[in-house]
Design a protein around this motif. Structure first.
Motif, PDB file in Angstrom:
ATOM      1  N   TYR A 936       0.909  -1.249  -0.105  1.00  0.00           N
ATOM      2  CA  TYR A 936      -0.180   0.043   0.078  1.00  0.00           C
ATOM      3  C   TYR A 936       0.751   1.195   0.173  1.00  0.00           C
ATOM      4  O   TYR A 936       0.663   2.282  -0.533  1.00  0.00           O
ATOM      5  N   SER A 939       1.754   2.034  -3.494  1.00  0.00           N
ATOM      6  CA  SER A 939       0.991   2.596  -4.252  1.00  0.00           C
ATOM      7  C   SER A 939       0.867   3.927  -3.961  1.00  0.00           C
ATOM      8  O   SER A 939       0.679   4.840  -4.854  1.00  0.00           O
ATOM      9  N   ASP A 943       1.297   7.642  -6.489  1.00  0.00           N
ATOM     10  CA  ASP A 943       0.552   8.608  -6.708  1.00  0.00           C
ATOM     11  C   ASP A 943       1.181  10.067  -6.035  1.00  0.00           C
ATOM     12  O   ASP A 943       0.527  10.855  -6.061  1.00  0.00           O
ATOM     13  N   ILE A1049      -6.722  -5.750  -0.749  1.00  0.00           N
ATOM     14  CA  ILE A1049      -6.404  -4.881  -1.580  1.00  0.00           C
ATOM     15  C   ILE A1049      -7.469  -4.416  -2.569  1.00  0.00           C
ATOM     16  O   ILE A1049      -7.710  -3.368  -2.918  1.00  0.00           O
ATOM     17  N   ALA A1053      -9.472  -0.798  -3.403  1.00  0.00           N
ATOM     18  CA  ALA A1053      -9.420  -0.106  -4.439  1.00  0.00           C
ATOM     19  C   ALA A1053     -10.980   0.176  -4.847  1.00  0.00           C
ATOM     20  O   ALA A1053     -11.179   1.062  -5.280  1.00  0.00           O
ATOM     21  N   SER A1160     -12.116  -0.956 -11.922  1.00  0.00           N
ATOM     22  CA  SER A1160     -11.162   0.342 -11.972  1.00  0.00           C
ATOM     23  C   SER A1160     -11.548   0.973 -13.194  1.00  0.00           C
ATOM     24  O   SER A1160     -11.457   2.335 -12.811  1.00  0.00           O
ATOM     25  N   LEU A1167     -10.371   6.965  -8.908  1.00  0.00           N
ATOM     26  CA  LEU A1167      -9.349   6.287  -8.305  1.00  0.00           C
ATOM     27  C   LEU A1167      -8.023   6.761  -8.926  1.00  0.00           C
ATOM     28  O   LEU A1167      -7.819   7.194 -10.060  1.00  0.00           O
ATOM     29  N   ILE A1171      -3.433   3.065  -6.930  1.00  0.00           N
ATOM     30  CA  ILE A1171      -4.396   1.912  -6.175  1.00  0.00           C
ATOM     31  C   ILE A1171      -4.717   0.953  -7.063  1.00  0.00           C
ATOM     32  O   ILE A1171      -4.956  -0.104  -6.780  1.00  0.00           O
TER      33      ILE A1171
END
Length: 1473
Positions: A936, A939, A943, A1049, A1053, A1160, A1167, A1171
């Motif tokens: 995590y 990710s 970002d 996970i 997301a 996604s 999003l 992630i």
């Protein structure tokens, strides 16, 4: 007219850079129409050739075939109709677009070609066509785009003027779909090719084959009721032994012949070569024979294996395509239309599905080839073992030959599965690193460095662990000791020695577990380093990448594509070392197999079959090996038809070798041997099969009732059959376990007599039987009035009384015939033979027979004939149930049925203890928590916004990432160590309980339970509990927690994923429960059907000479084939089950990938790319995780069966307590040694006749009592009763006034002594064999040895009392072992001594010594002697004559003789009166 002018094929603005993508009309009408057509036209000639070469018989026209033809004609006619329609209606358009006119024609002609192929397939017997299936798939896929365009047009535009064409297109598309649907089914089998209970894969269509749907029926059946052997399908023709081996044998023979030729050419040169060069040649031959075998196997199974290799290559291509398609590029583009996201998601799903299908097709091919290789090698080794000559046979033990079949074939099967990894893994590693370089530049080298570091670490650990394989040494020691304990259990019970041996076994066990613990801790380091390898590689690469340059930033694309590649990298990294070691092991196995298969065979010309009568050897010289000294020299023998020839001579003079020469079993150096007619052979050591008495006698022939009865009567077997529980249907244990020596020999003789052969070669068949039985057999079978009187008989014998009746006597001395002639001729010559006869004749004649026969190594005259007949102690079986399985002796290892009960898991975890289990679960949770956290964190890092081309705080981010990763590594180490230690605790307890339970079992338990079953529990099952269960648990828990992490996970997301994950989880659990039930049962069936193969092998190797003599090789080969095929019928579905499960599960897993990707895309605006990358790259691992969970789950289920099997013996009947608490037995008991029987009765088990009944008798102190009687009279039963080996059925025995039933077994057995019939020694020092408890001083031991006449012998040994006895005491002679048993008795010096046939194995002189020692040393003791040689008890105070379980006479010897009863008759037979 150029193609460009025709129409415009591509327009990217219309196809890609748009919200509504579409292909140009020109592209739709040309490429999409032509592509399937080109495929069919190009490949059709090759396919036709393939069909021409493979004819499977003609298929009659079925409804399926008719439907395909009708649809085909309709499709073809559509094209022609469209062609004319365009010509007439649209002639203006044609000028612009010729293409529109060409396409329908091409399409129709292609369909016509497809119709022709359907017919050709029907004629050549092809039931399901891959070729056409792919054609229709292509056709439908290519029609989907025009279909979509036309539907959009129908929705948004007016098409009334073109209605006909639209209707035509939709109809055409529907017909194509129908054809594709029909292609999913298989046609009926060709005429006359129907098989009963055939394997459904033969009826399956292409689609069903690649998805393994054909297997579903068995899984459902196995779920409803536990599978049994009869539920399994027959093997396919191409998997059967005779098909595989007949093909292979031809190839192998030509291959061997080639090699022989090459060698012969070398030998022609090599006659002048020195010895070293000759040895080198021999080695070279052995080396090349392994490669010859590999070549032969490759020629036979290679082509099929290559189809699998093709699958794995395509699988790799798709595997590398997936990371390139990750959604991250799409997520970064702000403007990207949604359809591209869905397109990528679907593409990922399709690639994953194809990858799964190809992988499992490959695995299926590998296992099928592996199975065939196993069958082939087993068959070759088995056939070889029937023709191998004695010299080669001596170089390998039976164990080694069975090992070739079990261990080495397994290594070859592993090699088939992992062979491709040897060359594919390095390519995969290189490709991964190449793609990583593309993403991260030179930083990828840091990843390579990490890989290079992890490898040597694991190599070093592996080396350390192999040094720790001493655990195997201790295990071998423990198993060897257990084997001896089980073989000598009777002695242990008689002497009350169980405790000493229990402690010895536990000593080995402790050392073994200590080594195992060290090994497991090292293994845990290895596992931790491997499981952290993904993190370590990523940490090194990302660290170097961000630290070398501020401008290097980690965005989602870089991070997660790299992570996906690193995950791919793990597989080849783990496979490579394994594949290398498997290959190395396989090369060793190939060499061993090649060496054995190329070893020398018996020559056909050793014996010539001639029309002459009888047997003729002309100036023959024979040896056992080519190089060795001759064992027979200058042999000239002529055996006329119908005569009886006796062969006599000292031990080792070559008598048995002479018979072997007549059978062609020895190397013929010179001369010739000719034999007329069929031969029957009785070997010196009877060879008995593990089958019923009747099967042993009939030996593959029809049973003719009257002749069969006559044979049994002549061989004196009828009285024995009356004793056996089920007469001639009684099963005989391995190696004739439950027959006495004499009974085995008589069964062996009956087998020969039943044959009605022309020539009988009898190798001392009378040595193992009592004198009167020997006389009976000679009169009724061998002698001039016997059943065989008209046959040619060659009899090797030590019995002097039979010689006068022989037509010819051959006297052998050191391999030469020194004298030959009739009895009278030889006596009149006054040679060595005459002297020999006179020395013996000076004793009374009859006695001389008894002595010359030196009555037996395993005398018949005890109740051995009954004491093993599957007799349990009395238990409350209802009377009616008894006869059902009377004749069954050994309990076969039965396959349990159904799922493993939950209690087994509870039992196992209970043994580990809750205090251990809670920390383990906590550690697992921590380990997965750390993993989730660092993923995590990655990710979030990805970002992080980029300011001026850089990211801030990269050092801190890297440090947190590193810390979390290392915390996970330490947790992994902790969990693996904890589980290993827990496993060791559990296995220590289970082994201890098993050992104690087995040693507390009564004698009858050991007689009905084959020692193999018990050893199996101590070796294989305990090993599974030591290693397999903890390893399985580690994997299963590891992957279960990993799966939870992935689900968390994906839900982080896209919380909406919960909706998809739940039904998928339920589907998964459903599939899994179906599978586990079937898989466990298949595994049990497979392991149960495996042991008969090895038993049969074992038997064949030991009895090869008998099988050859009787000419039964073909029957045994057929039997071996049946057993191998029977085993493969359960092995085949077992590995298909795994494939069925994996394919179905991976579709579930690919569903998770699709769900994560599509969700996604839908949440694109909310999003972050980081992630999404995390969710998608994790979801890609699901398929692997799912199949590993099931695999490890099944492994645990299969191995937990071991706990179940070890626990089996916890509930069997046990003996009385060894010690009775609070017993007031005086230390010096028994002081006088009086024994009193009060109406004593004994039964071997309820429902059988009484072995003893109504025995009332008082033996005074210091009395010497002899016990005599015929076989089965109950002599030994008395001894068994005194020692409480069997408990009384009624009445009591009192020793010194104490009822022996009320004291502990060890108290009783340690205070009285027996010198048993079979002198058993254990491997260990001589001192340990005399005094395992170290209760006596060295002086006392030396005194006992002196009295036993062993002092000189022992003091001359290198280590004296510490001299190591080998297993069973085989490095001492039989007589010396008997004297050691005497020394044991002298050492204990108790008031009561029982002698059970104690002097059967020693010569007359030693016997006299023993008797005098016993008289002096045990003068003030009570002595009971069970005697065969009556002269040993003539001076006893009393003799008891037993008959059918009761006392028929009892008095002093002199009184009994004068009363002229049974005892008098026995003395007269022995020549004592």
């Amino acid at each position: 007219m150029g193609f460009g002018n025709l129409c415009r094929l591509t327009d990217w603005n219309r196809t890609w850079y748009t919200d509504k993508p579409d292909l140009t009309e020109c592209f739709q009408n040309t490429v999409l129409v032509w592509f399937p057509c080109v495929y069919l036209w190009l490949l059709a000639p090759f396919y036709a050739l393939h069909l021409y070469c493979h004819d499977h018989g003609r298929i009659s026209v079925s409804s399926l075939c008719t439907a395909k033809m009708v649809l085909g004609f309709l499709l073809a006619s559509f094209g022609f109709v469209e062609f004319f329609y365009i010509l007439l209606e649209r002639s203006q358009e044609i000028q612009n677009h010729m293409v529109f006119l060409l396409s329908p024609i091409i399409r129709s002609l292609t369909v016509v070609l497809a119709i022709c192929i359907i017919q050709l397939e029907r004629i050549r017997g092809c039931r399901s066509s891959v070729f056409l299936f792919l054609f229709w798939v292509l056709a439908v896929v290519c029609s989907l785009v025009p279909m979509r365009s036309k539907i959009l047009l129908v929705m948004y535009e007016d098409i009334s003027n073109d209605l006909v064409r639209y209707m035509a297109f939709f109809s055409y598309f529907s017909l194509q779909l129908a054809q594709l649907f029909l292609c999913c089914f298989a046609d009926q089998p060709p005429e006359g090719k129907t098989v009963v209970n055939a394997c459904p894969v033969q009826d399956a269509s292409f689609l069903s084959k690649i998805l393994f749907w054909w297997f579903t029926g068995l899984v459902v059946k196995g779920y409803r009721t536990p599978l049994e052997a009869k539920d399994l399908w027959n093997l396919r023709e191409e998997d059967r032994s005779n098909k595989i081996i007949s093909d292979l044998e031809e190839e192998w023979t030509t291959e061997c012949a080639k090699q022989e030729k090459a060698m012969a050419a070398d030998v022609a040169l090599g006659t002048r070569l020195p010895d070293q060069a000759q040895i080198l040649r021999k080695l070279q031959k052995e080396q090349s024979s392994g490669f010859c075998l590999l070549r032969t196997l490759a020629r036979n199974f290679g082509p099929y294996f290559l189809t699998g290799t093709l699958c794995i290559i395509f699988h790799d291509i798709f595997m590398f395509a997936i990371p390139q398609v990750l959604l991250l590029g799409f997520m970064k583009e702000e403007e990207a239309p949604l359809w591209k996201g869905y397109f990528y998601a679907t593409l990922m799903f399709l690639l994953s599905c194809l990858q799964s299908l190809l992988n499992h097709q490959y695995m299926y091919t590998c296992f099928t080839v592996g199975m065939r290789v196993k069958t082939a090698v087993m068959g070759l080794v088995y056939r070889k073992s029937l023709v191998i000559n004695s010299a080669s046979r001596r170089t390998c033990t039976v164990g080694e030959i069975v090992n070739l079949v079990s261990a080495d074939t397994q290594k070859l099967m592993d090699f088939v599965v992992y062979f491709n990894a040897v060359w594919l893994a390095p390519i995969e590693i290189a490709l991964c690193l190449f793609f990583l370089w593309q993403h991260l530049g030179p930083s990828a080298l840091a990843g390579i460095a990490t890989v290079i570091l992890i490898f040597p670490l694991n190599g070093f650990i592996a080396k350390k662990r192999s040094k720790l394989q001493v655990q195997m040494k201790y295990m071998d020691g423990r198993i060897k000791l257990m084997n001896e304990i089980l073989n000598g259990i009777k002695i242990l019970k008689f002497y009350a020695w169980e405790k000493a041996f229990l402690e010895q076994v536990l000593g080995y066990r402790e050392k073994e577990l200590k080594a195992l613990k060290k090994s497991q801790i090292l293994y845990s380091i290895s596992i931790a380093s491997f499981n952290s390898s993904t993190f370590l590689i990523a940490f090194a690469m990302f660290g170097v990448y961000v630290l070398t340059d501020d401008k290097n930033v980690l965005d989602a694309q870089k991070v997660f594509v790299s992570m996906a590649l690193i995950n791919i990298l793990k597989t080849p990294l783990s496979q490579l070392p394994f594949a290398m070691s498997t290959t190395m092991q396989a090369i060793v196995s190939l060499k061993r197999l090649g060496k054995y298969l190329c070893s020398e065979e018996l020559k056909e010309d050793n014996v010539t079959k001639t029309p002459l009568n009888g047997v003729l050897i002309d100036n023959g010289t024979f040896s056992w090996t080519k190089e060795g000294p001759p064992c027979l020299r200058r042999i000239n023998v002529r055996v006329p038809k119908g005569s009886l020839v006796a062969v006599v001579g000292h031990v080792g003079s070559g008598k048995s070798s002479l018979l072997s020469a007549m059978l062609g079993e020895t190397e013929k150096r010179s001369g010739n041997v000719s034999v007329k007619g069929s031969v029957a052979y009785v070997p010196q050591q009877a060879w008995i099969q593990n089958a019923t008495v009747q099967e042993n006698v009939v030996f593959g022939r029809e049973k003719q009732k009257t002749w069969y009865q006559r044979v049994l009567e002549a061989c004196a077997l009828l009285p024995d059959l009356n004793i056996l529980p089920a007469g001639d249907s009684t099963e005989i244990g391995e190696k004739g376990l439950n027959l006495s020596g004499g009974q085995k020999q008589r069964v062996s003789l009956a087998r020969a007599v039943y044959r009605k052969a022309d020539i009988y070669l009898l190798d001392d068949p009378l040595s193992a039987v009592d004198a009167h039985v020997g006389q009976h057999i000679f009169d009724k079978v061998i002698g001039p009035k016997g059943v065989l009187r008209d046959k040619t008989r060659v009899l090797v014998t030590h019995g002097m009384s039979f010689l006068p009746q022989a037509d010819l006597i051959l006297v052998l001395v050191e391999g030469e015939i020194t004298e030959s002639g009739s009895y009278q001729e030889l006596l009149s010559r006054h040679g060595a033979f005459a002297d020999f006869i006179h020395t013996f004749a000076s004793n009374d004649r009859k006695e001389s027979i008894t002595e010359a026969l030196i009555l037996t190594l395993i005398p018949r005259g005890d109740t051995n004939s009954t004491n093993l007949q599957g007799m349990e102690p009395m238990s409350d079986i209802d009377e009616e149930q008894i006869p059902e399985d009377l004749g069954k002796l050994t309990e076969v290892d039965k396959a349990r049925t159904g799922r493993v009960r939950l209690e087994m898991y509870m039992e196992y975890f209970k043994t580990i203890g809750m205090a251990f289990i809670i920390p383990i679960v906590f550690l697992y949770a921590f380990q997965q928590g750390a993993s989730l956290a660092y993923n995590y964190w990655l990710s979030l890092w990805a970002d992080e916004p980029i300011v001026n081309g850089t990211q801030i705080d990269t050092d801190m981010k890297l440090a947190v990432y590193g810390a979390l990763g290392f915390a996970q590594g330490i947790a992994i180490f902790g969990t693996t160590v904890a589980i290993s230690v827990g496993g060791i605790i559990a296995s220590r307890h289970l082994h201890m309980d098993l050992l104690k339970n087995v040693l507390h079992s009564p004698m009858s338990f050991f007689e009905t339970t084959p020692s193999g079953n018990l050893l199996n529990r101590f070796a294989k099952e305990i090993d599974a509990i030591d290693c397999m269960i903890p390893d399985g648990l580690k994997m299963m828990l590891g992957y279960l927690f990993k799966l939870m992490e992935v689900c968390i996970i994906v839900m982080l997301a896209t919380p909406f994923a919960m909706v998809v994950l739940l039904p998928l989880a339920i589907l998964y659990a459903f599939v899994q429960s179906f599978y586990v039930a079937t898989s466990c049962q298949l595994r049990r069936l497979e392991s149960v059907s495996r042991s008969p193969i090895y038993t049969h092998f074992n038997e064949t190797v030991q009895g090869a000479s008998v099988i050859r003599a009787f000419g039964e090789q073909h029957r045994f080969i057929v039997q071996a084939n049946k057993r191998v095929d029977f085993n493969q019928t359960s092995y085949f579905p077992r590995f298909v089950a795994t494939r069925w499960l994996a394919v179905n599960l991976e579709f579930v897993g690919n569903g998770v990938v699709l769900a994560a990707a599509i969700l996604s895309v839908m949440g694109k605006d909310t999003l972050s790319p980081g992630i999404v990358g995390l969710a998608v790259s994790h979801s890609l691992q699901v398929t692997g995780i799912l199949s590993w969970i099931v695999r490890s789950w099944t492994d645990v289920e299969n191995n937990i069966v071991s706990v179940e099997r070890v626990k089996e013996y916890f509930d069997t009947p046990k003996e009385a307590a060894w010690k009775v608490e609070g017993s007031s037995l005086p230390l010096a008991w028994p002081q006088t040694g009086t024994i009193e029987f009060q109406d004593y009765g004994l039964q071997y088990r309820k429902g059988l006749d009484w072995a003893l009944r109504g025995i009332t008798l008082k033996i005074q102190e210091r009395e010497k009592v002899g016990i005599v009687g015929r076989t089965g009279a109950g002599k030994s039963s008395l001894a068994l009763g005194i020692f409480r080996i069997l408990e009384a059925a009624k009445g009591e025995i009192y020793i010194d006034g104490v009822n022996i039933a009320e004291i502990g077994l060890h108290d009783l057995r340690s205070r009285i002594t027996i010198i048993p019939q079979d002198p058993v020694l254990f491997s260990g020092s001589l001192r340990m064999n005399l005094d395992p408890f170290d209760a006596y001083t060295d002086e006392e031991i030396w005194t006992s040895l002196e009295l036993a006449h062993l002092k000189n012998f022992v003091s001359n040994l290198p280590d004296k009392l510490n001299y190591e006895c080998s297993e069973g005491g085989e490095n001492l002679s039989l007589g010396q072992r008997q004297l050691v048993c005497l020394a044991r008795a002298l050492l204990r010096k108790t008031k009561i001594l029982v002698l059970d046939e104690a002097t059967a194995a020693v010569d007359l002189e030693t016997d006299t010594l023993i008797q005098s020692t016993i008289r002096q040393q045990f003068e003030d003791c009570t002595v009971l002697t069970i005697a065969h040689r009556l002269n040993t008890i003539m001076d006893y105070t009393r003799v008891i004559v037993m008959d059918k379980g009761h006392i028929s006479e009892m008095d002093s010897p002199a009184n009994l003789i004068s009363s002229r009863g049974q005892f008098y008759c026995m003395c007269r037979e022995a020549g004592l009166v």
